[in-house]
Design an enzyme around this catalytic site. Structure first.
Site, short mmCIF file in Angstrom:
data_model
loop_
_atom_site.label_atom_id
_atom_site.label_comp_id
_atom_site.label_asym_id
_atom_site.label_seq_id
_atom_site.Cartn_x
_atom_site.Cartn_y
_atom_site.Cartn_z
N ARG A 1 -13.96 -18.15 67.25
CA ARG A 1 -15.03 -18.21 66.27
C ARG A 1 -14.47 -18.41 64.87
O ARG A 1 -15.01 -19.18 64.07
CB ARG A 1 -15.87 -16.93 66.32
N CYS A 12 -33.27 -15.56 71.65
CA CYS A 12 -32.65 -15.37 70.34
C CYS A 12 -33.41 -14.27 69.62
O CYS A 12 -34.59 -14.05 69.90
CB CYS A 12 -32.71 -16.67 69.54
N HIS A 40 -32.07 -21.78 66.31
CA HIS A 40 -31.42 -21.79 65.01
C HIS A 40 -31.85 -22.97 64.14
O HIS A 40 -31.13 -23.39 63.23
CB HIS A 40 -29.89 -21.75 65.15
N TYR A 68 -30.94 -20.07 59.24
CA TYR A 68 -30.04 -21.18 59.54
C TYR A 68 -30.45 -22.48 58.85
O TYR A 68 -29.63 -23.40 58.73
CB TYR A 68 -29.97 -21.40 61.06
N ASN A 112 -24.62 -18.17 72.57
CA ASN A 112 -24.77 -19.33 71.69
C ASN A 112 -23.84 -20.48 72.06
O ASN A 112 -22.77 -20.24 72.63
CB ASN A 112 -24.48 -18.91 70.24
#
Length: 421
Positions: free
Chosen positions: A90, A164, A194, A244, A144
């Site tokens: 990540r 989500c 998102h 987002y 995700n």
């Protein structure tokens, strides 16, 4: 009822356990299996899970295992919350795109594509093993990028629904501002995972009074502050975009910010070390306050409601989920995965009718859907050219030179996770 959590060693898991304990009447879990190859942290999380359930007199048995096949055997539902490559991967997703002046984020843009490429093959292997163990089991995906992963699962014929926590977070926030029970708040929530907008906030159900104009008039300032957007943006749009959307509406500002501070992955990694230290304390029998900063607020309530609905329990009639479009948004293919309100039951999730979508949002939704189609193709079949096409199609990239450079960097940073590289 047996539920299995794949990625059960996550520091998120105590949030989920707390929800199972509090909402036992909605979802009567008898056996909870936590599956994770990271056995040391799994045992810490598993120990806390048992103490949380014991504190609330919940009778469920908690089993921890690194054996996926044993863990999913006879499960009624399997929740996926895994992170291939961990926080280290990540961190890379959030940093190397910045070198090209593009947003570094783990679920959208180049970093989001990298995560999809690492994740889809792993999730499909897990799902196939779930199907062999119990073809009637439901798969709830919290992994995700949820939209792409859910589409991969559905395309492969799995009984899957994506989840989500953005929508339930808005529902709880709006309910607090309105002074009503969250069950009274129905969101006109539309878009992709998102990439969503709250275009209406209705009291009492899908046909209830729309109080969004009132919310914006009376609370637009605090809402905008939470989203890190100017209030004028919310006033001009007349909707509440998800957090987002800031990556699209304020892209260059976000890039400048991200270049001046540690990555979110670095912050989370530090937080996880502290959480695991706390989980090791045998006196801890409730989720710590620090967990709220880890993310995933209200994940447990959303997961319990969804599982209860799919398994024929007492969950919410309507819930925001990720599922096949099937004509819900007429400007998208039927097999696109959208994030909308749906009626949830033992047969799955059926999207509710959506009011006409403003072209301002529909255009971006269609663009990102095209990217997700190309991203899934790259995840399933591999190859540099497929990666390049997906990056070129993404509205946060879109320039030939950037797409070329990012393709090479994505492959270089993820080679160990890409069978074809």
């Amino acid at each position: 009822m047996k539920l299995t959590v794949v990625g059960g060693g996550s520091t998120y898991t105590p949030e989920l356990i707390d929800g199972f304990a509090r909402l036992r009447d909605t979802l009567p879990v008898e056996e909870l299996v936590l599956v994770d190859p990271a056995t040391e942290r799994l045992e810490l999380v598993g120990g806390l899970a048992r103490r949380i359930l014991a504190r609330q007199d919940h009778p469920a048995r908690v089993v921890t295992t690194a054996d996926l096949d044993a863990g999913v055997a006879d499960a009624d539902a399997v929740l996926l919350q895994l992170r291939v490559g961990g926080q280290a991967a990540r961190n890379e997703d959030e940093t190397w795109p910045l070198e090209c002046g593009c947003v570094g984020q783990e679920t959208t843009g180049a970093g989001g594509l990298a995560k999809a490429l690492r994740t889809v093959p792993v999730v499909l292997d897990i799902a196939e093993r779930v199907r062999r163990a119990n073809p009637d089991a439901w798969i709830i995906d919290f992994t995700n990028p949820v939209g792409i992963v859910t589409r991969a699962l559905l395309k492969a014929g799995h009984r899957a629904v994506g989840l989500c926590n953005v929508a339930i977070g808005f529902q709880r926030r709006f309910a607090g501002l309105l002074g009503v029970d969250p069950s009274e708040v129905h969101l006109d929530h539309v878009g992709l995972n998102h990439l969503t907008w709250e275009t209406g906030v209705r009291l009492g159900g899908p046909e209830g009074e729309d109080v969004l104009p009132k919310l914006l008039a009376e609370h637009g300032g605090p809402l905008a502050e939470t989203l890190h957007l100017p209030r004028a943006v919310l006033d001009r749009l007349g909707v509440v975009p998800s957090y987002y959307l800031r990556y699209y509406y304020a892209h260059d500002e976000v890039v400048r910010e991200l270049r001046t501070k540690p990555s979110r992955a670095a912050e989370v990694a530090q937080m996880e070390r502290e959480l695991l230290r706390m989980y090791a304390d045998p006196a801890l029998d409730e989720k710590p306050e620090l967990l709220a900063r880890r993310g995933g607020a209200y994940y447990s309530e959303a997961a319990v409601d969804l599982a209860a609905g799919l398994l024929g329990g007492g969950g919410s009639t309507y819930q925001v989920v990720n599922t096949y479009n099937n004509g819900t948004l007429p400007f998208l293919p039927d097999d696109a995965v959208v994030e909308v309100q749906a009626a949830v039951g033992p047969q799955g999730a059926s999207p509710l009718p959506v009011r006409p979508v403003d072209p301002l949002y529909a255009g971006l939704i269609a663009n990102v859907t095209a990217y997700e189609d190309l991203a899934l193709d790259a995840a399933l079949r591999g190859g540099r050219e497929r990666v390049f096409r997906a990056l070129l199609a993404h509205p946060l990239i879109g320039q030939f030179e950037y797409a070329e450079t990012l393709t090479d960097r994505l492959i270089a940073h993820n080679r160990e996770h890409l069978a074809w590289a």
